[in-house]
Design an enzyme around this catalytic site. Structure first.
Site, PDB file in Angstrom:
ATOM      1  N   ASP A  16       0.863  -1.181   0.000  1.00 45.60           N
ATOM      2  CA  ASP A  16       0.000   0.000   0.000  1.00 45.60           C
ATOM      3  C   ASP A  16       0.898   1.228   0.000  1.00 45.60           C
ATOM      4  O   ASP A  16       1.126   1.864   1.034  1.00 45.60           O
ATOM      5  CB  ASP A  16      -0.897  -0.029   1.241  1.00 45.60           C
ATOM      6  CG  ASP A  16      -2.033   0.977   1.173  1.00 45.60           C
ATOM      7  OD1 ASP A  16      -2.242   1.559   0.094  1.00 45.60           O
ATOM      8  OD2 ASP A  16      -2.708   1.176   2.186  1.00 45.60           O
ATOM      9  N   GLU A  95      -6.351   4.926  -8.981  1.00 45.83           N
ATOM     10  CA  GLU A  95      -7.673   5.386  -8.536  1.00 45.83           C
ATOM     11  C   GLU A  95      -8.291   6.454  -9.429  1.00 45.83           C
ATOM     12  O   GLU A  95      -7.615   7.384  -9.885  1.00 45.83           O
ATOM     13  CB  GLU A  95      -7.563   5.924  -7.102  1.00 45.83           C
ATOM     14  CG  GLU A  95      -8.900   6.211  -6.461  1.00 45.83           C
ATOM     15  CD  GLU A  95      -8.893   5.959  -4.967  1.00 45.83           C
ATOM     16  OE1 GLU A  95      -9.898   6.287  -4.318  1.00 45.83           O
ATOM     17  OE2 GLU A  95      -7.900   5.424  -4.446  1.00 45.83           O
ATOM     18  N   LYS A 131      -9.391   1.686  -9.617  1.00 43.92           N
ATOM     19  CA  LYS A 131      -9.860   1.820  -8.236  1.00 43.92           C
ATOM     20  C   LYS A 131     -10.970   2.866  -8.176  1.00 43.92           C
ATOM     21  O   LYS A 131     -10.775   4.019  -8.586  1.00 43.92           O
ATOM     22  CB  LYS A 131      -8.682   2.219  -7.359  1.00 43.92           C
ATOM     23  CG  LYS A 131      -8.791   1.871  -5.890  1.00 43.92           C
ATOM     24  CD  LYS A 131      -7.439   2.125  -5.240  1.00 43.92           C
ATOM     25  CE  LYS A 131      -7.492   1.872  -3.741  1.00 43.92           C
ATOM     26  NZ  LYS A 131      -6.213   2.262  -3.108  1.00 43.92           N
ATOM     27  N   THR A 155     -13.048   0.403  -3.688  1.00 42.40           N
ATOM     28  CA  THR A 155     -12.418   0.811  -2.445  1.00 42.40           C
ATOM     29  C   THR A 155     -13.419   1.479  -1.501  1.00 42.40           C
ATOM     30  O   THR A 155     -14.565   1.702  -1.855  1.00 42.40           O
ATOM     31  CB  THR A 155     -11.226   1.744  -2.750  1.00 42.40           C
ATOM     32  OG1 THR A 155     -10.485   1.976  -1.549  1.00 42.40           O
ATOM     33  CG2 THR A 155     -11.694   3.066  -3.343  1.00 42.40           C
ATOM     34  N   PHE A 177     -12.021  -1.561   4.555  1.00 41.97           N
ATOM     35  CA  PHE A 177     -11.076  -0.738   5.311  1.00 41.97           C
ATOM     36  C   PHE A 177     -11.130  -1.058   6.803  1.00 41.97           C
ATOM     37  O   PHE A 177     -11.869  -0.427   7.562  1.00 41.97           O
ATOM     38  CB  PHE A 177     -11.370   0.747   5.064  1.00 41.97           C
ATOM     39  CG  PHE A 177     -10.716   1.291   3.823  1.00 41.97           C
ATOM     40  CD1 PHE A 177     -10.650   0.541   2.667  1.00 41.97           C
ATOM     41  CD2 PHE A 177     -10.174   2.562   3.814  1.00 41.97           C
ATOM     42  CE1 PHE A 177     -10.047   1.039   1.518  1.00 41.97           C
ATOM     43  CE2 PHE A 177      -9.565   3.079   2.679  1.00 41.97           C
ATOM     44  CZ  PHE A 177      -9.497   2.316   1.528  1.00 41.97           C
TER      45      PHE A 177
END
Length: 316
Positions: A16, A95, A131, A155, A177
């Site tokens: 990440d 993203e 994303k 996400t 998350f």
């Protein structure tokens, strides 16, 4: 064997980070980026040459100042992804602008642009995950993109309704998350003494994992956003885990045995009836944490995207 090596026996490890040096140090299968990570990378001295190239590219594309800023931002995200792909064997997640999270058509258009920019650099779409925030509009955009052969990473997953809708849409991967769920509950009722098995973020991922496996969904579950190494180890066996460089280092320096915590069910049930839009919105709305955290996550990514664009604007 250290705990990072032990974890890799059960779970695919994803870095990440947008920092190429950090990723090179931990040999993950895949990597994920987001506006916050791209912003952090753009401030590093090692990226300044790339920034100059990006700005020259944006100027060459022409258009008004705003178009040049957006083109520079998109190109920067892709070129960081290209560099990361040189050192990992798998995929990079890039993203879509969080400010497009409630516009299905714009999410699709941005995804097409990202894929095209990768292809211009010689990268096939099979190595890219688009994303997108897990709003209803984002999920519907991903559903269309998947039909086109463009795989997506949905996400900011906080509610079971989001996870279920993503599976029903046939998206490639979701990112629940863990840490942000933990944060929300911890701020309201101190989760002390801490028990990882009572951690609401861990419970959320385990519920999603068991549901997906029981119903035979192929959508990959990638736990994300960790606050404690214990959270990571409690999800050993999850399809994938995306982990920050700091926690990858901590795992690499610990030598306790890693035990598998999640295993797929051997009994598979038929898929349930698909959620309608109104059912999705109602069920998601019933989860106050998920409503707060989805909105806050989109705002945070949008702010960091704006900060990145401000930096690019100054240099343009």
């Amino acid at each position: 064997m250290n705990q990072l090596e032990g974890l890799k026996k059960f779970t695919t490890i994803v870095a990440d980070s947008g920092d190429i040096e950090s990723i090179l140090n931990y040999t993950p299968q895949d990597a994920t980026t987001n506006p916050s990570l791209i912003l952090k990378a753009a401030r590093l001295s090692s990226y300044q040459i790339m920034l100059e190239y990006i700005l020259a590219y944006a100027r060459k594309q022409g258009g008004n100042r705003n178009s040049q800023i957006i083109n520079a931002s998109d190109k920067l995200a892709v070129n960081i992804g290209v560099e990361i792909l040189k050192i990992i064997p798998g995929r990079i997640s890039t993203e879509v602008d969080a400010r497009l999270s409630f516009n299905c058509d714009m999410c699709i258009a941005k995804a097409h642009k990202i894929v095209r920019l990768y292809q211009e650099e010689g990268i096939d779409k099979s190595r890219v995950l688009i994303k997108i925030a897990s709003t209803w509009e984002g999920i519907k955009a991903a559903e269309q993109l998947e039909k086109e052969g463009i795989n997506c990473n949905l996400t900011l997953i906080f509610s079971f309704a989001q996870a279920r809708a993503c599976a029903e849409a046939g998206v490639y991967l979701i990112s629940p998350f863990v840490g942000r769920i933990y944060d929300w509950y911890h701020q309201r009722q101190l989760l002390e003494p801490y028990s990882v098995h009572d951690d609401p973020g861990i419970k959320s991922v385990r519920t999603i994992y068991n549901y997906y496996k029981q119903h035979g969904y192929q959508t990959v579950i990638m736990g994300a956003s960790f606050r404690k190494v214990e959270q990571i180890l409690a999800l050993a066996g999850c399809d994938r885990l995306t982990i920050s460089p700091a926690m990858l280092e901590e795992l690499r320096n610990r030598y306790q045995y890693v035990e598998r915590q999640l295993s797929p069910s051997t009994k598979v049930f038929h898929h349930p009836t698909l959620l309608s839009e109104s059912e999705f919105r109602w069920e998601h709305n019933q989860d106050a944490m998920a409503v707060d955290q989805l909105a806050d996550g989109i705002r945070q990514f949008a702010r960091d995207q704006q900060h990145l664009e401000n930096i690019l604007a100054e240099k343009l």
